[in-house]
Design a protein around this motif. Sequence first.
Motif, PDB file in Angstrom:
ATOM      1  N   ASN A 143       0.990   5.526   0.595  1.00  0.00           N
ATOM      2  CA  ASN A 143       2.073   5.313   1.338  1.00  0.00           C
ATOM      3  C   ASN A 143       2.660   4.189   1.704  1.00  0.00           C
ATOM      4  O   ASN A 143       3.417   3.791   2.559  1.00  0.00           O
ATOM      5  CB  ASN A 143       2.243   6.498   2.619  1.00  0.00           C
ATOM      6  N   SER A 144       1.872   3.262   0.944  1.00  0.00           N
ATOM      7  CA  SER A 144       2.151   1.695   1.120  1.00  0.00           C
ATOM      8  C   SER A 144       3.769   1.422   0.681  1.00  0.00           C
ATOM      9  O   SER A 144       4.320   2.099   0.067  1.00  0.00           O
ATOM     10  CB  SER A 144       1.119   0.968   0.428  1.00  0.00           C
ATOM     11  N   ILE A 145       4.152   0.362   1.245  1.00  0.00           N
ATOM     12  CA  ILE A 145       5.315  -0.180   0.838  1.00  0.00           C
ATOM     13  C   ILE A 145       5.497  -0.493  -0.730  1.00  0.00           C
ATOM     14  O   ILE A 145       6.757  -0.228  -0.957  1.00  0.00           O
ATOM     15  CB  ILE A 145       5.748  -1.398   1.808  1.00  0.00           C
ATOM     16  N   TRP A 146       4.461  -0.765  -1.258  1.00  0.00           N
ATOM     17  CA  TRP A 146       4.581  -1.180  -2.578  1.00  0.00           C
ATOM     18  C   TRP A 146       4.429   0.342  -3.425  1.00  0.00           C
ATOM     19  O   TRP A 146       5.111   0.170  -4.700  1.00  0.00           O
ATOM     20  CB  TRP A 146       3.289  -1.721  -2.899  1.00  0.00           C
ATOM     21  N   ASN A 147       4.044   1.334  -2.696  1.00  0.00           N
ATOM     22  CA  ASN A 147       4.118   2.624  -3.510  1.00  0.00           C
ATOM     23  C   ASN A 147       5.108   3.623  -3.310  1.00  0.00           C
ATOM     24  O   ASN A 147       5.900   4.238  -4.197  1.00  0.00           O
ATOM     25  CB  ASN A 147       2.898   3.356  -3.438  1.00  0.00           C
ATOM     26  N   VAL A 148       5.887   3.426  -2.109  1.00  0.00           N
ATOM     27  CA  VAL A 148       6.766   4.303  -1.591  1.00  0.00           C
ATOM     28  C   VAL A 148       8.286   3.582  -1.111  1.00  0.00           C
ATOM     29  O   VAL A 148       9.142   4.576  -0.899  1.00  0.00           O
ATOM     30  CB  VAL A 148       6.529   5.359  -0.503  1.00  0.00           C
ATOM     31  N   GLY A 149       8.268   2.197  -0.818  1.00  0.00           N
ATOM     32  CA  GLY A 149       9.154   1.671  -0.554  1.00  0.00           C
ATOM     33  C   GLY A 149       9.224   1.406   0.958  1.00  0.00           C
ATOM     34  O   GLY A 149       8.431   2.158   1.759  1.00  0.00           O
ATOM     35  N   HIS A 150       9.964   0.538   1.618  1.00  0.00           N
ATOM     36  CA  HIS A 150       9.949   0.276   3.002  1.00  0.00           C
ATOM     37  C   HIS A 150      10.519   1.403   4.103  1.00  0.00           C
ATOM     38  O   HIS A 150       9.627   1.636   4.921  1.00  0.00           O
ATOM     39  CB  HIS A 150      11.042  -0.908   3.217  1.00  0.00           C
ATOM     40  N   GLU A 151      11.231   2.043   3.757  1.00  0.00           N
ATOM     41  CA  GLU A 151      11.729   3.190   4.603  1.00  0.00           C
ATOM     42  C   GLU A 151      10.642   4.292   4.474  1.00  0.00           C
ATOM     43  O   GLU A 151      10.633   4.990   5.849  1.00  0.00           O
ATOM     44  CB  GLU A 151      13.141   3.812   3.999  1.00  0.00           C
ATOM     45  N   LYS A 152       9.798   4.570   3.563  1.00  0.00           N
ATOM     46  CA  LYS A 152       9.052   5.674   3.720  1.00  0.00           C
ATOM     47  C   LYS A 152       7.637   5.238   3.806  1.00  0.00           C
ATOM     48  O   LYS A 152       6.761   6.277   3.906  1.00  0.00           O
ATOM     49  CB  LYS A 152       8.919   6.573   2.367  1.00  0.00           C
ATOM     50  N   ALA A 153       7.428   3.955   3.928  1.00  0.00           N
ATOM     51  CA  ALA A 153       5.994   3.263   4.011  1.00  0.00           C
ATOM     52  C   ALA A 153       5.323   3.820   5.611  1.00  0.00           C
ATOM     53  O   ALA A 153       5.958   4.072   6.344  1.00  0.00           O
ATOM     54  CB  ALA A 153       6.096   1.914   3.877  1.00  0.00           C
ATOM     55  N   SER A 154       3.974   4.117   5.436  1.00  0.00           N
ATOM     56  CA  SER A 154       3.378   4.292   6.614  1.00  0.00           C
ATOM     57  C   SER A 154       1.883   3.676   6.315  1.00  0.00           C
ATOM     58  O   SER A 154       1.401   3.595   5.406  1.00  0.00           O
ATOM     59  CB  SER A 154       3.391   5.856   6.852  1.00  0.00           C
ATOM     60  N   PHE A 155       1.229   3.723   7.511  1.00  0.00           N
ATOM     61  CA  PHE A 155      -0.227   3.348   7.533  1.00  0.00           C
ATOM     62  C   PHE A 155      -1.022   4.197   7.087  1.00  0.00           C
ATOM     63  O   PHE A 155      -0.776   5.516   6.919  1.00  0.00           O
ATOM     64  CB  PHE A 155      -0.863   3.013   8.941  1.00  0.00           C
ATOM     65  N   MET A 156      -2.085   3.745   6.282  1.00  0.00           N
ATOM     66  CA  MET A 156      -3.230   4.639   5.711  1.00  0.00           C
ATOM     67  C   MET A 156      -3.867   5.112   7.090  1.00  0.00           C
ATOM     68  O   MET A 156      -4.518   4.687   7.927  1.00  0.00           O
ATOM     69  CB  MET A 156      -4.248   3.714   5.055  1.00  0.00           C
ATOM     70  N   THR A 157      -4.191   6.739   6.796  1.00  0.00           N
ATOM     71  CA  THR A 157      -4.871   7.545   7.820  1.00  0.00           C
ATOM     72  C   THR A 157      -6.290   7.362   7.393  1.00  0.00           C
ATOM     73  O   THR A 157      -6.726   7.083   6.221  1.00  0.00           O
ATOM     74  CB  THR A 157      -4.309   8.793   7.697  1.00  0.00           C
TER      75      THR A 157
END
Length: 336
Positions: free
Chosen positions: A255-269
């Motif tokens: 879910n990194s910004i590089w993989n899903v974009g800024h709007e959907k990005a989230s920290f790694m759990t």
Amino acid sequence: MKIEGAAQARPEYRKTMASATPSKTFGQVMQTAKAQDRYVPSAPQLRAEPEFSLAERTYYGSVTVSNATQAKLKQLAELNAQADYTGMGPDEIYAEIWNRYSEAFGADMIAIKSCIAGPAEWCVVHNSFQDEIVHHIFNPAINAAWKEGVELDGRPYTEWTYEERTALDRSCREKADKVVHDAMMKTLGYDGMSFDEREAAIREKYAGKNTTLDFLKMQSELQESGVLCHKMGVDSANTYLAMMEVQFDEAFNPNSIWNVGHEKASFMTADQWYRVADQPFDTAQFAAAMKDNLHRVSGHNGWTEDYVKMMEGFFDHFITGAVDDSLEQLLGETKE
């Protein structure tokens, strides 16, 4: 030289004074055995532990820790409040705090301390640990340095100029930083070793270990031991670590910004991290990806061709373990 169990403090830096009321260990408080070498939050729990609400497990408004980690943090907070460091020096205090957190989080603690990569909840653990170090070692050291500086000058502090006060503050911070650094070196087993000896010991320690977590811990030790800054210089080491952080996030956080974009990005759990932590790590592929990124951003940052070549040499040296004589030559030319 070989570092034996560098994640655990040396025995001689444990508290030796007898106490009327012996302190409980983390394991006793949690009513479980000593933490395993790697904590896996998704593993079945062998004992009952309190359930915490989402609000209780959310820090800084955006970082959510697992229930198991929250339980550990709560118990650590209790142990921290009960700790008695009377009569102990900075080295002993650092070792006590390090051992307490290492018992809770095992060998992951060196990676947690370095903040290069890993699950977002590690930053909460890191900050909890650092708060203890600042409160019990850094602040007393800076206060002692300030008092000494004022007494040596002889004048009332109110008569000092702004420039003199600023210089004293800077000097006190430097002295306190050194006290903390020296205590950390002794706790981790690096004191008395040259930087080359530290690097050799770290390479030996991780020889034959090739998981993602092994690689991260090796990079963390290279950072914490001062090897990276010594070899690269502070600015280049910071660039190296920043680019490594980006590459870890891009490669392992779905879910990194590089993989899903800024709007959907989230920290790694934590669960996402431990799915990849024990997977084989391809150092050549990782280094190649960092080099690609290096070339993409070099123009924007105004980096010269020699600087890019030097950074590529660092990637090879510290990521793949390649020995390149041309790197030493280029370093010499850069310093000149």
